[in-house]
Motif scaffolding. Structure first.
Motif, PDB file in Angstrom:
ATOM      1  N   GLU A 139       0.824  -1.198   0.000  1.00  0.00           N
ATOM      2  CA  GLU A 139       0.000   0.000   0.000  1.00  0.00           C
ATOM      3  C   GLU A 139       0.863   1.255   0.000  1.00  0.00           C
ATOM      4  OE1 GLU A 139      -2.471  -0.438   3.373  1.00  0.00           O
ATOM      5  OE2 GLU A 139      -3.727  -2.017   2.499  1.00  0.00           O
ATOM      6  N   SER A 140       1.963   1.219   0.804  1.00  0.00           N
ATOM      7  CA  SER A 140       2.839   2.389   0.874  1.00  0.00           C
ATOM      8  C   SER A 140       3.568   2.622  -0.434  1.00  0.00           C
ATOM      9  CB  SER A 140       3.867   2.205   2.011  1.00  0.00           C
ATOM     10  OG  SER A 140       3.200   2.042   3.241  1.00  0.00           O
ATOM     11  N   ALA A 141       4.020   1.519  -1.046  1.00  0.00           N
ATOM     12  CA  ALA A 141       4.827   1.652  -2.258  1.00  0.00           C
ATOM     13  C   ALA A 141       4.014   2.123  -3.447  1.00  0.00           C
ATOM     14  CB  ALA A 141       5.501   0.322  -2.590  1.00  0.00           C
ATOM     15  N   THR A 142       2.721   1.833  -3.438  1.00  0.00           N
ATOM     16  CA  THR A 142       1.907   2.171  -4.600  1.00  0.00           C
ATOM     17  C   THR A 142       1.248   3.543  -4.495  1.00  0.00           C
ATOM     18  OG1 THR A 142       0.069   0.965  -3.588  1.00  0.00           O
ATOM     19  CG2 THR A 142       1.422  -0.227  -5.182  1.00  0.00           C
ATOM     20  N   GLN A 143       1.478   4.258  -3.381  1.00  0.00           N
ATOM     21  CA  GLN A 143       0.931   5.597  -3.264  1.00  0.00           C
ATOM     22  C   GLN A 143       1.647   6.518  -4.255  1.00  0.00           C
ATOM     23  OE1 GLN A 143       1.379   6.687   0.823  1.00  0.00           O
ATOM     24  NE2 GLN A 143      -0.369   5.491   1.499  1.00  0.00           N
ATOM     25  N   SER A 144       0.883   7.272  -5.001  1.00  0.00           N
ATOM     26  CA  SER A 144       1.481   8.121  -6.022  1.00  0.00           C
ATOM     27  C   SER A 144       2.032   9.405  -5.412  1.00  0.00           C
ATOM     28  CB  SER A 144       0.435   8.478  -7.089  1.00  0.00           C
ATOM     29  OG  SER A 144      -0.662   9.148  -6.508  1.00  0.00           O
ATOM     30  N   THR A 145       3.213   9.801  -5.836  1.00  0.00           N
ATOM     31  CA  THR A 145       3.850  11.030  -5.395  1.00  0.00           C
ATOM     32  C   THR A 145       4.437  11.708  -6.625  1.00  0.00           C
ATOM     33  OG1 THR A 145       4.451   9.965  -3.314  1.00  0.00           O
ATOM     34  CG2 THR A 145       5.559  12.028  -3.836  1.00  0.00           C
ATOM     35  N   ASN A 146       4.123  13.012  -6.798  1.00  0.00           N
ATOM     36  CA  ASN A 146       4.658  13.678  -7.977  1.00  0.00           C
ATOM     37  C   ASN A 146       6.138  13.966  -7.799  1.00  0.00           C
ATOM     38  OD1 ASN A 146       5.063  16.324  -6.726  1.00  0.00           O
ATOM     39  ND2 ASN A 146       2.828  16.487  -6.686  1.00  0.00           N
ATOM     40  N   ILE A 147       6.804  14.279  -8.903  1.00  0.00           N
ATOM     41  CA  ILE A 147       8.252  14.391  -8.909  1.00  0.00           C
ATOM     42  C   ILE A 147       8.736  15.555  -8.053  1.00  0.00           C
ATOM     43  CG2 ILE A 147       8.367  15.874 -10.949  1.00  0.00           C
ATOM     44  CD1 ILE A 147      10.687  12.895 -10.189  1.00  0.00           C
ATOM     45  N   VAL A 148       7.939  16.643  -7.979  1.00  0.00           N
ATOM     46  CA  VAL A 148       8.333  17.795  -7.154  1.00  0.00           C
ATOM     47  C   VAL A 148       8.371  17.407  -5.685  1.00  0.00           C
ATOM     48  CG1 VAL A 148       7.682  20.118  -6.414  1.00  0.00           C
ATOM     49  CG2 VAL A 148       7.437  19.467  -8.817  1.00  0.00           C
ATOM     50  N   GLN A 338       9.466  -8.120  -6.498  1.00  0.00           N
ATOM     51  CA  GLN A 338       8.746  -9.192  -7.194  1.00  0.00           C
ATOM     52  C   GLN A 338       8.321 -10.295  -6.237  1.00  0.00           C
ATOM     53  OE1 GLN A 338      11.550 -10.276 -10.263  1.00  0.00           O
ATOM     54  NE2 GLN A 338      10.900  -8.635 -11.635  1.00  0.00           N
ATOM     55  N   ALA A 339       9.179 -10.620  -5.268  1.00  0.00           N
ATOM     56  CA  ALA A 339       8.847 -11.684  -4.311  1.00  0.00           C
ATOM     57  C   ALA A 339       7.665 -11.310  -3.439  1.00  0.00           C
ATOM     58  CB  ALA A 339      10.066 -12.002  -3.445  1.00  0.00           C
ATOM     59  N   PHE A 340       7.519 -10.022  -3.132  1.00  0.00           N
ATOM     60  CA  PHE A 340       6.423  -9.566  -2.278  1.00  0.00           C
ATOM     61  C   PHE A 340       5.270  -8.957  -3.085  1.00  0.00           C
ATOM     62  CE2 PHE A 340       9.794  -9.901   0.817  1.00  0.00           C
ATOM     63  CZ  PHE A 340       9.143 -10.290   1.980  1.00  0.00           C
ATOM     64  N   ASN A 341       5.333  -9.102  -4.422  1.00  0.00           N
ATOM     65  CA  ASN A 341       4.272  -8.583  -5.294  1.00  0.00           C
ATOM     66  C   ASN A 341       4.032  -7.087  -5.094  1.00  0.00           C
ATOM     67  OD1 ASN A 341       3.677 -11.131  -6.491  1.00  0.00           O
ATOM     68  ND2 ASN A 341       2.510 -11.696  -4.663  1.00  0.00           N
ATOM     69  N   ILE A 342       5.117  -6.330  -5.048  1.00  0.00           N
ATOM     70  CA  ILE A 342       5.044  -4.877  -4.871  1.00  0.00           C
ATOM     71  C   ILE A 342       5.471  -4.204  -6.169  1.00  0.00           C
ATOM     72  CG2 ILE A 342       5.989  -2.895  -3.617  1.00  0.00           C
ATOM     73  CD1 ILE A 342       6.390  -4.753  -1.220  1.00  0.00           C
ATOM     74  N   HIS A 343       4.650  -3.309  -6.664  1.00  0.00           N
ATOM     75  CA  HIS A 343       4.970  -2.606  -7.912  1.00  0.00           C
ATOM     76  C   HIS A 343       5.821  -1.389  -7.616  1.00  0.00           C
ATOM     77  CE1 HIS A 343       4.584  -0.771 -11.853  1.00  0.00           C
ATOM     78  NE2 HIS A 343       4.130   0.333 -11.269  1.00  0.00           N
ATOM     79  N   LEU A 344       6.920  -1.250  -8.338  1.00  0.00           N
ATOM     80  CA  LEU A 344       7.776  -0.076  -8.244  1.00  0.00           C
ATOM     81  C   LEU A 344       7.707   0.695  -9.557  1.00  0.00           C
ATOM     82  CD1 LEU A 344      10.995  -1.550  -6.542  1.00  0.00           C
ATOM     83  CD2 LEU A 344       9.065  -0.395  -5.443  1.00  0.00           C
ATOM     84  N   ASP A 345       7.446   2.007  -9.463  1.00  0.00           N
ATOM     85  CA  ASP A 345       7.369   2.805 -10.689  1.00  0.00           C
ATOM     86  C   ASP A 345       8.714   3.493 -10.958  1.00  0.00           C
ATOM     87  OD1 ASP A 345       7.526   4.902  -8.883  1.00  0.00           O
ATOM     88  OD2 ASP A 345       5.377   5.339  -8.942  1.00  0.00           O
ATOM     89  N   LEU A 346       8.738   4.343 -11.981  1.00  0.00           N
ATOM     90  CA  LEU A 346       9.976   4.998 -12.389  1.00  0.00           C
ATOM     91  C   LEU A 346      10.547   5.856 -11.264  1.00  0.00           C
ATOM     92  CD1 LEU A 346      12.056   5.691 -14.562  1.00  0.00           C
ATOM     93  CD2 LEU A 346      10.517   7.521 -15.346  1.00  0.00           C
ATOM     94  N   THR A 347       9.669   6.556 -10.538  1.00  0.00           N
ATOM     95  CA  THR A 347      10.144   7.387  -9.430  1.00  0.00           C
ATOM     96  C   THR A 347      10.845   6.552  -8.371  1.00  0.00           C
ATOM     97  OG1 THR A 347       8.307   8.933  -9.793  1.00  0.00           O
ATOM     98  CG2 THR A 347       9.438   9.048  -7.668  1.00  0.00           C
ATOM     99  N   ASP A 348      10.289   5.373  -8.068  1.00  0.00           N
ATOM    100  CA  ASP A 348      10.916   4.476  -7.087  1.00  0.00           C
ATOM    101  C   ASP A 348      12.303   4.048  -7.552  1.00  0.00           C
ATOM    102  OD1 ASP A 348       8.710   4.409  -5.291  1.00  0.00           O
ATOM    103  OD2 ASP A 348       7.680   3.006  -6.615  1.00  0.00           O
ATOM    104  N   TYR A 349      12.417   3.706  -8.834  1.00  0.00           N
ATOM    105  CA  TYR A 349      13.714   3.282  -9.355  1.00  0.00           C
ATOM    106  C   TYR A 349      14.730   4.426  -9.319  1.00  0.00           C
ATOM    107  CZ  TYR A 349      11.854  -1.183 -10.988  1.00  0.00           C
ATOM    108  OH  TYR A 349      11.313  -2.438 -11.038  1.00  0.00           O
TER     109      TYR A 349
END
Length: 438
Positions: A139-148, A338-349
């Motif tokens: 839930e925490s990882a998928t919260q959207s945050t803008n780049i600013v 991947q093991a915990f089925n958590i999606h990481l977006d470009l900002t996370d990377y």
């Protein structure tokens, strides 16, 4: 004499920490298989053993590692950035070396993330069904945050809150600024500099103490995982190892050699041939510091690099250039997500690349610290740290390869800086190899 001989034999027979952790991994996997396939379900097995003893000791070890993160990273980065501040005395050489090291570390993490997303090491290992904490992390990882907001969140509004909450990017920024200021002020703040240096030594000692219980912690973490997942956990771990090795190979034999060719025009194959004995030594000893004299000597006698350059850039690289560790952290991030089925977006990377790059400045030359800073990288993108227990035993096998990559990067950087400062003798580099060079 007999007593002395016996003591020497005992010292030789002592098993090292790496071996103990590997044994913990092996016996943990065997125990997990036995619990999964041979022991029938019961209150004693499920509640007392798996979710009781193994859970308590395994998670206790993870918490000990988490306990180290903030003070260790703060002190290490302050000391690391103090050393970087001193490079201003060497002007152009220091700036070029530092810039090269930071850029190659960022490239290393990028290579690792790309390789891992191609191989997908964590797919097939569904850790989310045995760790409830992964739901919160998802839930925490998928919260959207803008780049600013992402960049603003790097700047601490209250450093004490950042320290207590473990907001690592804010701690990193504060530590880097503080270290550079301490280096700039010199003797006027000698007491403060000594405090951070000594406290850093204390944290290193505490890390080594915690790592002494690592074999037991790994045993319990692996046993609990395999008791609930069984044989399906093996393939992802093997893919993790392959992904790390491939990324290390790309960094060492493609990225470094391409940079060498572009900036110096030297023959990359000849460079590897001449430097390979140093790489072998680094692989066998698994320590960058031990290779410093051999690297400087090889660069001078076989590459034609001035010792005035290498005597500065090689020790600096051994301190702050940890591309191999950064590669491990990048692959581990993808593996855990991947093991915990958590999606990481470009900002996370991008946050992973930035965090791992900055963390490499303060990573000390002991194997365990790379795992502690991995905890920090996981926290940055809200990944569960339980995955570290899975890869810890295997990661020790990869440590020797990482060291060889690290010292190769130091040597390439030194050669490039020497070329740009007219401190490289091409005749020595090609001596006796004209036919091969052509």
């Amino acid at each position: 004499m007999n007593n002395e001989n016996r003591e020497e034999k005992k010292e030789k027979k002592q098993v090292g920490l790496t071996t103990k952790i590997l044994f913990g991994l092996l016996f943990g996997a065997i125990t997990g298989f036995v619990l999964n396939y041979a022991v029938p379900d019961s209150y004693f097995k499920n509640t007392i053993v798996i979710n009781g003893i193994l859970q308590l000791i395994g998670q206790g070890f993870i918490r000990l590692m988490q306990m180290l993160v903030v003070p260790l990273v703060l002190c290490s980065l302050v000391c690391g950035s103090m050393a970087i501040g001193d490079t201003k005395k060497l002007g152009n050489v220091g700036a070029k070396a530092l810039g090269f090291y930071i850029c190659t570390t960022a490239l290393a993490v990028t290579v690792a993330l790309t390789t891992a997303n191609v191989i997908n090491p964590g797919i097939g290992l569904d850790m989310s069904k045995i760790h409830k904490s992964s739901t919160v992390a998802t839930e925490s990882a998928t919260q959207s945050t803008n780049i600013v907001d992402t960049f603003l969140n790097i700047i601490p509004s209250n450093i004490f809150n950042s320290l207590s909450e473990g907001t690592m990017l804010q701690v990193i920024l504060f530590a880097l600024i503080l270290g550079v200021i301490l280096a700039k002020m010199g003797d006027r703040v000698e007491t403060v500099k000594n405090f951070f240096s000594q406290f850093n030594d204390i944290m290193m000692e505490m890390t080594m103490i915690v790592m002494k219980v690592a074999p037991i912690g790994v045993f319990c973490l692996i046993a609990k995982t395999f008791s609930q997942l069984g044989i399906e956990a093996f393939q992802p771990l093997l893919k993790y190892m392959i992904a790390v090795l491939i990324a290390l190979g790309i960094q060492c034999f493609i990225v470094y050699q391409a940079l060498l060719k572009v900036f110096t025009g030297l023959n990359p194959l000849l460079f590897i041939k001449k430097f390979f004995p140093v790489m072998e030594f680094a692989f066998s000893t698994a320590t960058s510091n031990a290779t410093i004299p051999m690297s400087i000597d090889t660069l001078a006698k076989k590459m034609g690099v001035s010792k005035k350059i290498s005597s500065f850039t090689i020790p600096l690289g051994a301190t702050i250039n940890m591309d191999g560790t950064s590669i491990m952290q990048g692959v581990a991030v993808v593996f855990a997500a991947q093991a915990f089925n958590i999606h990481l977006d470009l900002t996370d990377y991008l946050m992973v690349i930035g965090t791992a790059t900055l963390a490499s400045i303060g990573t000390a030359g002991i194997p365990s610290v790379g795992l502690v800073t991995l905890t920090m990288v996981f926290n940055t993108v809200n990944l569960p740290v339980e995955a570290i227990g899975l890869i810890m035993g295997i990661d020790r096998i990869l440590d020797m390869t990482r060291t060889a990559v690290n010292i190769t990067g130091d040597a390439v950087c030194t050669t490039i800086v020497a070329k740009q400062n007219d401190a490289l003798d091409r005749d020595i580099f090609y001596q006796g190899e004209q036919k091969e060079a052509s």
